[in-house]
Enzyme design. Structure first.
Site, PDB file in Angstrom:
ATOM      1  CG  ASP A 236      -0.190  -0.133   2.657  1.00 16.46           C
ATOM      2  OD1 ASP A 236       0.663  -1.196   2.596  1.00 16.46           O
ATOM      3  OD2 ASP A 236      -0.849   0.796   3.574  1.00 16.46           O
ATOM      4  CD  GLU A 237      -0.865   5.025   2.612  1.00 13.44           C
ATOM      5  OE1 GLU A 237      -2.008   5.876   3.299  1.00 13.44           O
ATOM      6  OE2 GLU A 237      -0.192   4.249   4.114  1.00 13.44           O
TER       7      GLU A 237
END
Lengths: 676, 676
Positions: free
Chosen positions: B313-314
């Site tokens: 993620d991210e």
């Protein structure tokens, strides 16, 4: 009039104590020497520790524990336990290490100096460092710009070398983790002996590899393995605490006989009965001594302390009387009676202990001129008994007055001094034989869930009696510091306050226990041996302890506070309106509580028996409110009303559901006041 | 008018829910099938258990734990865990054993039948027995003649196979014993996956023997040893819970680079910064994959679960953008952009995982058509994202709506259904790909002292959403059962309620925290990302979390209760005098609290910032009392007064000291009421 004067003096003392305590240093036990400085030191995440002089891993672990506790108390995570910073916040210096086995009378002194630029803590050996760190932790508080410690110079050492806590793990087994958190509590108040009462008629609680039927048949499966004991001994040593084992004999030794019935005065088949086993050891058979020799050899290895407790209390002579062979032995050995036989037994035991390099301790009953002066007497009978022993050359410990199971208020324990009463008249040399004392947590009515609340915080008052100078005696100051210590003790994992809520939920079976808490806050368990004396039939150590008497605190903080407030109001001529409002507020809550509590009382079988006392609380509070109404009107109350109220309140003093309502006396004071 | 109608309906629903809950069975999560019988069974010390069918040591341990919990709940000590009695109280039957490694989708169903003569609990395998025993424990309550369980027949199975709790141990390390008590809590509400987020920019929390610099340099010394992980996995397995490891990469992987900077997109010298390390993994070097292959080989052995979470993620593209070699790699491999590079990285990772017999899981961002359909998507973005994946043939888990760190009320989490929103339109086959969900405890603002209160009891509402039939949706019933579950959870050692008191004492530095508690009871921490967004400069994960916002419960029980009472009063035409008295009582306490709290606020730096909110509480409560005065007089209030009070109360809604005052809305309701 005399009464009034005494009350007035007490109140003044309490007031002085409170104000002094607030400008003083909030440490318990009170140090032997202390000079308050000016200013303070801020504690932040840059806090660092440096050690000079002697240094070992045990000291490192102590610093590590200190850093962990300081972190918990402040919420600040410190970079590392000890540092090589050139300007550490805390400089620790100690000269030499400790013995592998902690000895009675090792130097425990320390000097702690705090000023705005830093802290120094010095001690001859790490024991003093341990104590100094505990003092320091109690001094940390949130100030207006950060956590602070006040500037102060403390030089401190204990009054007595033996400051113990006995925990009876025989009647109810107390798990290792509970013992450990209690060791943490003991360390916080500088106690140095945990005395484990390891066997009794209800259970044998240590693994013997030599005689495994002791624990396997003599317990319900709950006992400490030898590895657990070694772990506990080392945990205690790290905290400056000795572990003293007690194997009670010839009385209180029923659990031995389940596996080894040949040791009993009337051999037969023994099983663990609900009330425990009623028999005593046979001191006339040589096989008994062979057994004890091997058993003590094993336990002497397991428990490194120089002392070994053989109990020796409350030997019921009926079993010896009933056995013709034992009576024949008494006569053939030129003894007069059973006590002579016990003395013979103790002498034989003492020789065995001595062979295994142990010093014998026993309760008052072991005192006998035939025994060497090296043995130690632990007195449950009192200072007179201790003084008698000291005059004969025996050393002793006081436990009379320190029985936590009697549910006394802290102030009553606090007032008991080992050197008072019979001991006050001893010569200086004889006085050196009084080595200290031990608080005793007998567990007939105590289980893991409530043991913390029976030990703490009251034991801190006994710890102060044994550590601090004899002149430190003010109960007002003691209570103030006790309460401030109490919440800090919960950071160590002790559950003396939080555990009660769980037990109340168990009784209520629901989330909303507000009315039950209000009630529980103003009652206390019955005192002394009232509860045991009330048992019908044999006491069953397996019976559930899940009633309010098992959860309620031994000393109601709310009632003590109410009592102080009422005393102040009455002594002040009942003029202060703010105080009256405060009293009214409490009384109104209590008056209205019964109605709120009732649905619960009907629902749960565990609470039904408190209904009469809940009604009493309401009635007593109503009487108090009526008394305030009379005082407000500045007119004397009718004598008939007073008589009726005093009768009502007197009735409310009788125990119900093994509980006492603790707000009756101050309400009676209010009622009495309305006569003028 | 619409508003009034909605409120009225809500109130009716709540009233129905409450009365139903009281005559119903108090279990959470609500079973899928249940028939209430007549009568009840008494639980006393004769309680015994017999097992027929399959039998192993793990099942024995489960019965032993059950007996221990039943003992704690009742205070009754039971003779032995399982018995050979011919008429046991509880008969357990299971057909076959469990796999050594718990698998997704194993049968967790059970049938529990209780009548006056006994209990039977049957399940295809021990997982169902574990769940049935938890249901049974929740049914035990004190009745009028002893502890009882009501007669009931339950057939129960979970709606979703994956019911997880993520704990982020990267941002703040959470010690093993805290994880264990949370596993006990999970077992109580039938959750079956503990997802450990084991590494992030702030710390690497598992011992790697192959790459020891990961934990040694990538943490502050706080990590789990491999032995501890094995212990945890086995502890969880005993309780029917899988342990899912997550090692987040290529983003959120800063802590790896302290020891192994060659893995970073911009190699250099990394140290653990207060805000964590800002860099991402370099997916263009073959050495990265060699490292990951060896690392995953080691971790695949340590964590037996079939799934392995790689985060994903991210990913902040700036580090890839800034490295010309990485950009050249993208171009030379025919990729368009950074997301393509991440997909390339994930494909490589997936091959490695597959080689080590692991199924890959990642967050929404890993979804890419090049990846095989076997991977699992965990969605922080929502049901729409999950539905997109399901349509493409990917299975998924919902975590959107279940972020415990956002401090939402339980009812808001409860209303989030994995099958609602975008997922509602999926075909039946696509729906089978939605396997369940996970509550997420991100720990930017969470430490061992407050983690329990952030997880419990709210997580039980999410557990019910994932276990119980979709139709079980009534928030009134949920809250009722949640509160009754909450105190039972504290028996497991969870500190979600008791821990707050310790933290309040730390802030106050004194024993008497009554006024602080009154205040703390009606505030909540700010919601969503307000706190993080308010941080000036880089967020420092080492900063102390010792303010009221860190101690206050995410959901104020007192405020919710007050709100319910006011709603009832207003909807009932503000006629009920007893209800008005109750409202007055609360408002008076709150109005007077500021004066009582003030000395503390001045004393402690940790409390000073709550002074404005304490003043607000007093002012808002005063406004409420004035509103009641108008209602009593049955005369409308002057419009100017209303405008002034609404302005005042509106101002009191703005967060102060990162706290929200939770009684403002119901007081505004009272004020609005005075217009008529």
């Amino acid at each position: 009039m005399r009464n009034r004067l005494v009350l007035h003096t007490l109140f003044l003392l309490a007031a002085i104590a409170t104000s002094r305590a607030q400008t003083q240093i909030n440490v318990m036990p009170m140090p032997s020497g202390m000079q308050i400085g000016t200013g303070q030191l801020t504690i932040d995440s840059s806090f660092s520790v440096a050690i000079t002089g002697f240094h070992d891993e045990e000291l490192e672990r102590a610093i590590q524990r200190f850093a962990t506790e300081l972190s918990l108390q402040t919420g600040i995570r410190f970079r590392s336990a000890s540092s090589e910073s050139s300007s550490p916040t805390l400089r620790i210096h100690t000269e030499h290490g400790r013995d592998a086995v902690q000895e009675l009378g090792e130097d425990e002194s320390y000097a702690l100096s705090i000023n705005e630029s830093g802290i120094t803590l010095a001690a001859p050996n790490p024991l003093g460092i341990l104590h100094g760190l505990q003092t320091f932790l109690q001094l940390v508080e949130p100030g207006s710009n950060g956590f602070i410690v006040p500037a102060v110079t403390i030089t401190d050492h204990p009054r007595f070398a033996w400051r113990g806590l006995l925990i009876d793990v025989g009647r109810h087994f107390i798990p290792l983790d509970v013992l450990k958190r209690n060791l943490d509590g003991m360390a916080a108040v500088k106690m140095n002996v945990l005395h484990l009462h390891l066997s009794d008629d209800q259970g044998f609680r240590v693994e013997s590899k030599r005689f495994p039927k002791l624990q396997e048949m003599g317990s319900d499966g709950l006992y400490y393995t030898q590895n657990e004991i070694r772990d506990l001994v080392s945990y205690a040593h790290d905290r400056g605490i000795r572990i003293l084992p007690e194997f009670d004999t010839p009385g209180h030794s029923g659990s031995w006989f389940v596996g080894y019935p040949e040791l009993a005065s009337n051999p037969g088949r023994y099983t663990l009965e609900p009330g425990g086993i009623d028999s005593v050891t046979d001191p006339t058979r040589e096989a008994t001594y062979k057994f004890l020799d091997k058993f003590i050899a094993e336990m002497a290895q397991l428990f490194p302390d120089a002392y070994f407790h053989i109990g020796g209390d409350e030997v019921n002579g009926k079993h010896w009387d009933a056995n013709p062979k034992i009576q024949a032995f008494i006569r053939s050995h030129g003894m007069k009676n059973n006590p002579d036989l016990q003395a013979y037994f103790n002498r034989r035991l003492q020789v065995i202990l001595s062979k295994h390099n142990k010093i014998m301790i026993g309760w008052d009953e072991v005192l006998h001129p035939d025994l060497p002066k090296t043995i130690l007497i632990q007195s449950w009978r009192g200072q007179e008994s201790l003084a008698t022993a000291a005059r004969q050359g025996y050393s002793g410990l006081l436990s009379f007055g320190y029985y936590l199971d009697l549910m006394w208020p802290a102030a009553r324990h606090y007032a008991v001094d080992p050197m008072s009463g019979g001991a006050a008249t001893l010569s200086p040399e004889e006085k050196t034989r009084i080595l200290g004392g031990e608080a005793c947590m007998w567990t007939e009515w105590v289980i893991p869930e409530n043991i913390d609340s029976r030990i703490w915080p009251r034991t801190a008052a006994i710890a102060e009696r044994l550590w601090s100078p004899q002149e430190v005696q003010d109960p007002g100051s003691m209570y103030f510091r006790l309460q401030e210590l109490s919440w800090r003790l919960e950071w160590l994992g002790l559950t003396h306050t939080s555990g009660e809520v769980l037990m109340l939920h168990r009784m209520a079976g629901i989330d909303d226990i507000r009315a039950l808490r209000t009630f529980a806050e103003v009652v206390e368990p019955v005192k002394d041996y009232t509860r045991m004396n009330g048992v019908k039939g044999p006491w069953d150590f397996r019976a559930p302890l899940n009633h309010l008497v098992d959860a309620a605190s031994p000393e109601s903080k709310a009632a003590r506070h109410f009592s102080d407030v009422v005393r102040g109001y009455v002594e002040g001529g009942h003029k202060d309106q703010a105080t009256e409002a405060q009293i009214r507020n409490s009384l109104t809550t209590w008056r209205d509580n019964d109605a709120k509590l009732h649905p619960l009382l009907e629902q749960s079988f565990l609470l039904r028996d408190i209904a009469p006392l809940s009604a009493d609380l309401s009635a007593v509070a109503s009487a108090g409110l009526q008394a305030l109404d009379y005082l407000d009107k500045s007119r004397p109350s009718p004598e008939a009303w007073r008589a009726q109220q005093l009768a009502l309140t007197e009735q409310a003093k009788t125990p119900k559901a093994e509980l006492l309502l603790m707000i009756v006396a101050p309400v009676q004071q209010l009622i009495a006041c309305t006569a003028e």
